[in-house]
Every structure is written in structure tokens, then in C-alpha cells.
Enzyme design. Structure first.
Site, short mmCIF file in Angstrom:
data_model
loop_
_atom_site.label_atom_id
_atom_site.label_comp_id
_atom_site.label_asym_id
_atom_site.label_seq_id
_atom_site.Cartn_x
_atom_site.Cartn_y
_atom_site.Cartn_z
N ASN A 154 0.33 6.96 -2.00
CA ASN A 154 -0.41 7.96 -2.78
C ASN A 154 -1.57 8.41 -1.90
O ASN A 154 -2.54 7.67 -1.74
CB ASN A 154 -0.91 7.34 -4.09
CG ASN A 154 -1.82 8.30 -4.86
OD1 ASN A 154 -1.95 9.48 -4.50
ND2 ASN A 154 -2.46 7.79 -5.90
N LYS A 194 -3.67 10.71 -2.38
CA LYS A 194 -4.81 11.23 -3.15
C LYS A 194 -5.30 12.53 -2.50
O LYS A 194 -4.48 13.30 -2.01
CB LYS A 194 -5.91 10.16 -3.23
CG LYS A 194 -5.35 8.83 -3.76
CD LYS A 194 -6.38 7.84 -4.16
CE LYS A 194 -5.68 6.58 -4.69
NZ LYS A 194 -6.60 5.56 -5.17
N HIS A 208 -2.12 8.18 -13.42
CA HIS A 208 -2.92 7.37 -12.48
C HIS A 208 -4.31 7.15 -13.08
O HIS A 208 -4.83 8.02 -13.78
CB HIS A 208 -3.03 8.11 -11.13
CG HIS A 208 -3.63 7.24 -10.07
ND1 HIS A 208 -4.99 7.06 -9.96
CD2 HIS A 208 -3.06 6.46 -9.12
CE1 HIS A 208 -5.22 6.21 -8.97
NE2 HIS A 208 -4.07 5.83 -8.44
N GLU A 254 -7.14 7.40 -11.95
CA GLU A 254 -8.13 8.45 -11.65
C GLU A 254 -7.92 9.67 -12.55
O GLU A 254 -8.88 10.37 -12.89
CB GLU A 254 -8.06 8.82 -10.16
CG GLU A 254 -8.67 7.70 -9.30
CD GLU A 254 -8.00 7.45 -7.96
OE1 GLU A 254 -7.34 8.37 -7.44
OE2 GLU A 254 -8.14 6.32 -7.44
N GLU A 259 -1.45 -0.90 -11.88
CA GLU A 259 -2.58 -0.78 -10.96
C GLU A 259 -3.85 -1.20 -11.69
O GLU A 259 -4.46 -0.37 -12.40
CB GLU A 259 -2.73 0.66 -10.49
CG GLU A 259 -1.56 1.19 -9.70
CD GLU A 259 -1.97 2.34 -8.79
OE1 GLU A 259 -1.85 2.19 -7.57
OE2 GLU A 259 -2.45 3.37 -9.30
N GLY A 280 -8.94 0.70 -4.38
CA GLY A 280 -9.93 1.14 -3.40
C GLY A 280 -11.09 0.18 -3.20
O GLY A 280 -12.10 0.55 -2.61
N SER A 293 -5.37 -1.98 -3.47
CA SER A 293 -5.76 -2.66 -2.22
C SER A 293 -4.60 -3.38 -1.53
O SER A 293 -4.79 -4.43 -0.94
CB SER A 293 -6.93 -3.63 -2.48
OG SER A 293 -8.08 -2.91 -2.89
P1 13P Z 1 -5.73 1.66 -2.73
O1 13P Z 1 -4.45 1.16 -2.10
O2 13P Z 1 -6.55 2.48 -1.78
O3 13P Z 1 -6.49 0.56 -3.37
O4 13P Z 1 -5.31 2.68 -3.90
C1 13P Z 1 -4.38 2.28 -4.84
C2 13P Z 1 -3.96 3.45 -5.63
O5 13P Z 1 -4.71 3.97 -6.43
C3 13P Z 1 -2.60 3.97 -5.42
O6 13P Z 1 -2.24 4.85 -6.43
#
Ligand code: 13P
Length: 245
Positions: free
Chosen positions: A9, A11, A90, A92, A162, A168, A207
């Protein structure tokens, strides 16, 4: 047998030259048995379609095929250009854009209607984990977001667990924490129409790095990973795919 999926992903990252460098580094994946998928920013989808070693999809899509939805991404158009999948829900999207379970349900159904695979994301916040609400949160996100599916949708929805506190932050869930949440998720899917729970692919996200993916994937109910930061560089994404063999 559930096939391992490694999904990047990206982003809101990557310029066109960074995309090209990624694929130069990635090279071919013919030795890799895992499915390698990437969700870039929508403006790069066309570019990614030229690289046959991965399947590409969207990070989000609208609950309607067309109309007055400024700034949204039509699932019908996604299918039309050749996208294979879309993420829905997601964390976010849930937290920054306040997307409700009801809206996510409508997006899921519309994406499926357009023959896109849906990667439906769920996960608890740190506060919820500390209040022992992990199972309650997962059950509610799954039951409300996946209403209205039927037997024609079996195999079309992948779940991504997740935990919000792991995204992150560099604070990956332990393989035991992840396995426990995945096992519970699979048990909830048993009672939701449109799923064959034992065959459903459940990804872990938060992560994930080349050096911790093996420990996560060695668990029975963890079938792959949804990866943010560590999916941005070609070599790192390739390492994730190789480690997942
Ligand atoms: P990270 O791997 O950067 O922690 O992000 C995970 C994520 O949100 C994937 O959709």
C-alpha cells in the site's frame, strides 16, 4: 491451500521517477510463489499496469459507479482500466475521512458488483486494545462492513487485520497477537454470508518489514501481509516476497 499474498500500500507516496526506479530494482518475480500486489496512488495505476510481475489496485473507491462525487474514484472505471482489486476501510480512511461502517459496506458491495477483489481492512486502536475490546471491535467492523454478501462473493473478499497502533509506528504486533486476532477474525467469518472462512485470505498489516515477515507468516491463520513503508523500495518489496516463500 491459501496462497500467500504480499500487498504493497503505497499510500500518498511515489513520483513517476520513483515508480520507475522501484520496478528497475524489483526486476522479475518469476522465482517468487507469493502473489505480489500493489496499490499505488490512483494517478499511477496506468503506469503500473505495464508491469506484469505485479497486480495493481486502488487504495479506495466510491460507493457509486458514476455521478456527482467530486474527488472520488469510480469502481466501474477502475475495472475498466484493468485494476484487479481495491482496499476498503483502511484505518486512515476510517479515522481521517470519517468513513462509517455503512459507507464502507456500500463501497464493498459496489466494488464486488464491478468484479474487483476487495481487501477489507479492520483493526483496533491502542485505546481499544488496552480496554480489552479487540474482539468486540473486529466483530463489529466485520459484521457491519460485510453485510449483504452472498455465495457469489466467496473468494472475492480478502481481510486485512491492521491494528492501528502498529501502522507506521515500527511497533509490529507479535506473531502471537496477530495470530490470535486472525484466528478470531476467521471464526467471525464463519457466520457471515459470502465467506468460506477456512479459505479466506487474511493479511496482517502494521510495521511489516523483511526481517519480521517470516515470524508472522509462520502462523496458521496469517496468509500474507499488507505493507506500507517497507513496500516503497523495489529491493525491500522483493525481499518481502522472497521471505514469504
Ligand atoms: P506500515 O507498513 O508503514 O506500518 O503501514 C501499514 C499499512 O497501513 C498498510 O496498509
Amino acid at each position: 491451500m491459501r496462497q500467500v499474498h504480499i500487498v504493497g500500500n503505497w499510500k500518498m507516496n511515489q513520483t513517476t521517477s520513483e515508480v520507475d526506479t522501484f520496478f528497475k530494482e524489483l526486476g522479475d518475480l518469476s522465482e517468487v510463489s507469493a502473489q505480489a500486489w500493489i496499490a499505488p496512488q490512483a494517478i499511477h495505476l496506468d503506469r503500473l499496469l505495464k508491469f506484469p510481475q505485479i497486480k495493481c489496485g486502488a487504495q479506495n473507491c466510491a460507493q457509486n459507479d458514476s455521478g456527482a462525487f467530486t474527488g472520488e474514484l469510480s469502481p466501474k472505471s477502475l475495472k475498466d482500466i484493468g485494476a484487479h482489486f481495491t482496499l476498503v476501510g483502511h484505518s486512515e480512511r476510517r479515522s481521517i475521512y470519517k468513513e462509517s461502517d455503512e459507507l464502507l459496506n456500500a463501497k464493498t458491495l459496489k466494488a464486488l458488483e464491478n468484479d474487483l477483489v476487495v481487501i477489507f481492512c479492520v483493526g483496533e486502536t491502542l485505546e481499544q486494545r488496552e480496554a480489552n475490546q479487540v474482539e468486540t471491535v473486529l466483530k463489529s467492523q466485520l459484521e457491519n462492513g460485510l453485510r449483504g454478501l452472498n455465495s457469489t462473493h466467496i473468494g472475492k473478499v480478502i481481510i486485512a487485520y491492521e491494528p492501528v497502533w502498529a501502522i507506521g509506528t515500527g511497533k509490529v504486533a507479535t506473531p502471537e497477537q496477530a495470530q490470535q486476532a486472525h484466528k478470531y477474525t476467521r471464526s467471525v467469518l464463519e457466520s457471515i454470508d459470502g465467506f468460506s472462512a477456512q479459505e479466506t485470505i487474511i493479511l496482517y498489516g502494521g510495521s511489516v518489514k523483511p526481517d519480521n515477515i517470516k515470524g508472522l507468516l509462520s502462523n496458521e491463520d496469517i496468509d500474507g501481509a499488507l505493507v506500507g513503508g517497507a513496500s516503497l523500495k523495489g529491493q525491500s518489496f522483493k525481499d518481502l516476497c522472497t521471505q514469504a516463500q
